[in-house]
Design an enzyme around this catalytic site. Sequence first.
Site, PDB file in Angstrom:
ATOM      1  N   TYR A 176       0.830  -1.208   0.000  1.00  0.00           N
ATOM      2  CA  TYR A 176       0.000   0.000   0.000  1.00  0.00           C
ATOM      3  C   TYR A 176       0.860   1.252   0.000  1.00  0.00           C
ATOM      4  O   TYR A 176       0.659   2.162  -0.823  1.00  0.00           O
ATOM      5  CB  TYR A 176      -0.927  -0.020   1.209  1.00  0.00           C
ATOM      6  CG  TYR A 176      -1.870   1.154   1.259  1.00  0.00           C
ATOM      7  CD1 TYR A 176      -2.963   1.236   0.395  1.00  0.00           C
ATOM      8  CD2 TYR A 176      -1.680   2.189   2.168  1.00  0.00           C
ATOM      9  CE1 TYR A 176      -3.833   2.317   0.437  1.00  0.00           C
ATOM     10  CE2 TYR A 176      -2.551   3.268   2.227  1.00  0.00           C
ATOM     11  CZ  TYR A 176      -3.619   3.330   1.348  1.00  0.00           C
ATOM     12  OH  TYR A 176      -4.469   4.406   1.397  1.00  0.00           O
ATOM     13  N   LYS A 198       1.091   4.058  -2.967  1.00  0.00           N
ATOM     14  CA  LYS A 198       0.703   5.448  -2.740  1.00  0.00           C
ATOM     15  C   LYS A 198       1.886   6.390  -2.976  1.00  0.00           C
ATOM     16  O   LYS A 198       1.702   7.542  -3.405  1.00  0.00           O
ATOM     17  CB  LYS A 198       0.131   5.628  -1.335  1.00  0.00           C
ATOM     18  CG  LYS A 198      -1.224   4.958  -1.149  1.00  0.00           C
ATOM     19  CD  LYS A 198      -2.293   5.567  -2.066  1.00  0.00           C
ATOM     20  CE  LYS A 198      -3.670   4.997  -1.819  1.00  0.00           C
ATOM     21  NZ  LYS A 198      -4.732   5.656  -2.597  1.00  0.00           N
TER      22      LYS A 198
END
Length: 257
Positions: A159, A163
């Site tokens: 993640y 990002k």
Amino acid sequence: MIVNTLSLTGQVALVTGAGHGIGRASALALAEAGALVVASDVDFARATETEQLIKDAGYEGVAATADVTDEKAMIAVVDDVVRKFGRLDVVHANAGVLMAGTALTQTLDEWDKTFTVNVRGTFLTVRAVLPQMIKQKSGAIVITASVSGLIGEPDLVAYNTSKGALVNLTRQLAVEYAEHGIRVNGVCPGWIETGFNDPVLGHLDTAELDQLVDRQVPLGRQGTAEDIAPAVVFLASDGARYITGQLLPIDGGLTSM
């Protein structure tokens, strides 16, 4: 007047991942600011719920469905928006997923899905809308990145890395398309109480979560989707007409600790 620069009256906005959480809140806020909002989600039932919430509030909205990882589907959604409404002024590229894991525990399938949805999905959304915005010589794109793309955090290897990619994608797009009158910015939410962070925080009971928030968030609470939506409206509006390539942390001070 300053307030008039925040108006989106007469504009058309597309929100991906609009069926819940930040996407739903931003769809409602964009509609309240005057935009006709196309609320798109891979789950059409959720998108329809958002459409109804917009209409119940007295604003203009329509539901759409598309998988952001499917290039043809995203092009079809954008083509349909332009065919029906003649323009596309604002895009909130918001769809994303979160799966917990470290470099040793994250499965390759989880890694690939995270990048497929978060990075490929955002890229395909933007690529689908750019031709129309270039034609119009105007447009505002707001990407949902995350404070996780600005810092390191335990148990979020896929993640956080995805990002981080969106942070730099925002800058790259801003530089590349400024000459066409297109602005690209990102919001970086912190801990937002939507259920999205449950894979990381869901094992904590209320008291444990409150203690963690007190230690790490100076404002002493998790955020809400409604804390993020006004920033999306601002970055989409003429109030931000001289802002591009920027990532705005909305995190209660978490990244200042």
